[in-house]
Structures are given as structure tokens and as C-alpha cells.
Scaffold this active site. Sequence first.
Site, short mmCIF file in Angstrom:
data_model
loop_
_atom_site.label_atom_id
_atom_site.label_comp_id
_atom_site.label_asym_id
_atom_site.label_seq_id
_atom_site.Cartn_x
_atom_site.Cartn_y
_atom_site.Cartn_z
N LYS A 1 0.84 -1.20 0.00
CA LYS A 1 0.00 0.00 0.00
C LYS A 1 0.88 1.26 0.00
O LYS A 1 2.10 1.16 0.12
CB LYS A 1 -0.96 -0.01 1.19
CG LYS A 1 -1.65 -1.35 1.42
CD LYS A 1 -2.54 -1.76 0.24
CE LYS A 1 -2.76 -3.25 0.25
NZ LYS A 1 -4.10 -3.72 0.23
C1 LIG Z 1 -4.83 -5.00 0.89
C2 LIG Z 1 -6.29 -4.98 0.92
C3 LIG Z 1 -7.01 -5.42 2.05
C4 LIG Z 1 -6.38 -6.10 3.23
O1 LIG Z 1 -5.43 -5.36 3.88
P1 LIG Z 1 -4.52 -6.09 5.00
O2 LIG Z 1 -3.92 -4.95 5.75
O3 LIG Z 1 -3.52 -6.91 4.27
O4 LIG Z 1 -5.42 -6.91 5.85
C5 LIG Z 1 -8.40 -5.30 2.04
N1 LIG Z 1 -9.04 -4.77 0.98
C6 LIG Z 1 -8.39 -4.35 -0.13
C7 LIG Z 1 -9.15 -3.78 -1.26
C8 LIG Z 1 -6.99 -4.46 -0.20
O5 LIG Z 1 -6.35 -4.09 -1.32
#
Ligand SMILES: *Cc1c(COP(=O)(O)O)cnc(C)c1O
Length: 380
Positions: free
Chosen positions: A186
Site C-alpha cells: 500500500k
Molecule cells: C490490501 C487490501 C485489504 C487487506 O489489507 P490487509 O492490511 O492486508 O489486511 C483489504 N481490501 C483491499 C481492497 C486491499 O487491497
Amino acid sequence: MDAKAKRQVQIAMPSMGDEEWQAVREPLLSGWLTQGPKVAAFERAFADRHQVRHALATTSCTTALHLALAALDIGPGDEVIVPSFTWVATTNAVLYCGGTPVLCDVDRRTNNIDPNSVAKKLSSRTKAIIPVHLFGLCADMDALRAVLPNHVKIIEDAACAAGATYRGASAGTLGDAACFSFHPRKSITTGEGGMLTTSNSEWAVRARRLREHAMNVSAAERHISTLPPPELYLERGFNYRMTDLQAAVGLVQARKLPEMVARRRQLAAIYGAELDERGGLRCVADPPYGTSNFQSYWVELGQGARIDREGLLAHLASRGISARRGIMAAHLQPAYATHPHIALPVTERLTDNTLILPLYHELTDDDQARVIDAVLEAVG
Ligand SMILES: *Cc1c(COP(=O)(O)O)cnc(C)c1O
């Protein structure tokens, strides 16, 4: 082959520097390792940046989603509408609560929830909806609200969307609550980690409690009192605490967010200028109502393309470039095989024909040029 041509271009890389390295010294040396003063400071900074009343740090976006749904009392018999075109964490969080995820289709232009599809999925049991701001591009929230009855709660899956905007407001302030991710893929990261934001104080209090096994006094409060009061566990809760080590890194990363988003937008503009409408490619772009943070840069191979997605991925791999399939459709995954069979044509098309190109803060102009050359070589 020269050394440069051989070096692999990664799909994504976190941007970490000396400041993050220095930041973890304090909690390490203080002995306060888990949820404490650094988590509190990170939450305050995140809430202020997003202009929401409450921010609660968690172990991931997945657990933030679970907390948000639990604080809303989602349970058996409740339906939660979720786009199938998302990371499977979104739909799984509904199942953790015993609720029913009702999977809907997306809009081809934005990859995000399609209000027309939502309208068809509403029922008397619909209690909440989770619009996903996929890859950092906000869902069209006004169009979505127009089809929703007032009592349906909106939880934004803003996992990818730190730094994205919708009509001038930050992603994460557009619904009743929102969940962010700080996974290394992210825009900003704490290794693992998440944040739940809301301006509803009642939910914030409940979610804060549930994060720590629903104890009536937090571990931090007990720690600072010489004679701690006996704790009570008010309901069944979870351990979704972030560590102070992560929060120390998060504080630095949150400060860098504007600069990270600016670089990502610059790289995205170059991809768009060089690749959009070339050889049947369609590139992600800002929607008319906001700005994306381009957490991931996707392209769709249209019907006229002379190469398919797998072919393009293989070509890029042969040139030392890591690209990835886009998102998988939840309704086509084995884990959801027992769900009622549904046809979601736009989701299915995008699942088969989109891919993600390398884009991260420290991607160099030269490496991006290599990616562009390789893509153009393949699509003609
Ligand atoms: C990465 C992601 C998640 C999950 O995030 P984590 O921190 O890995 O649990 C949930 N929804 C979307 C759309 C994502 O891209």
C-alpha cells in the site's frame, strides 16, 4: 547483456529511510513495545490528517474491517453488499461476523462498485455496504448514496486509498466508518497494520474495547496506575492491537504521504501519456470526481488487443519486469464456491483482462521507460 538490462524491475517496493530506522529506537529502548504512546500519537496524527474524530490502529485492514462490522453488530441473517472485484479480505470480514456477503458487480471505468448492481442486490436484510476504493481510486460515493436507503451503513474499504480524494475530501471520510491497510504493497506501510476511522463516537468506543478483548480498562491505563482496578471483560472481543514499533514507523510514513502520492501521480501520468489507447490498452485514470493515489497502476487489454493478459505478463517477465494479474473476483474463488451462483459480467471481464504495472515511490524514470518500451513491444 549489460547489467542494467538484467536488473529486475519490481512490481512494488516500500519506501523506508533513515527516519523510520531512527523512529523505532525510542520504543525499542523504552521497553514499551506494544500499543502505547506511539500508537496513540499515530492515531491522533492520522485522524487529524483525515479530519475524522476517531482513528484506531489495528493489526491489519482485515482486522479493522472485522472490528468495524462487529461494532455495527453485523451477525447471522444480516446482509452486507460487497463488490466481488476486491481483495478477498473484504468479503471474508463479513463471514467472520456470521453475516452474508452479497456480491455485486463493478463499473468498468473505475473498477469500483456499480450503484446499478447494488440497487438490484438490496433487500430488507441489507444492513451495511462496503464500497472498495480499489487501487486508490475512490468509488462514486454520491451515486452510491442515491440508491441506498438511509439505514444502510457505509464502511469504506480504504485499504489502498490513503491520500486519495473524492470531491476534495479524503478517502476514509466518505462513509460511516473506513478501514485502511499499511501492508507493504500500500502507499504507506508499517509492515502489517491497519486503521479504522469514524466520526461516530459510540462505535469508536465499542471498537476500541473490542480491539482489546472488550476489557473495561485498557492495558495502557492499567500499566500507568500503581494499583490497577480489577478488569472486566464486557463482551467477547479480540486482540487486534498494533505495536508501538509499527506506530513509530507509521508516524514517519504518514508525514511522507503527500510526497509519496505526488510521485505516484507523476509516474501514473507518464504511463497514461505513453500507453493509453495504444494497441488496445486502456489505462486507469483519475475519475471526474477526484484524484487517485495510484496505489497500483492497472491497464485493461481491450477486445482489439493483439496479445492477451497472460501473453503480456510472460513478455514482461522475459524482459525482467514484474507485473501482476489484477484483482481476482471473490465469487470465482473456491472459498466462495458454495455461494449462490451469480453472473457478474464486468467483474469477470476485468478479472481476465487487467494487469498491474510496476509503480512505487522509488521507481526510477529509467526503469519506468523500460516498462513502457516492453509493453509497447508486446501490444504493438
Ligand atoms: C490490501 C487490501 C485489504 C487487506 O489489507 P490487509 O492490511 O492486508 O489486511 C483489504 N481490501 C483491499 C481492497 C486491499 O487491497
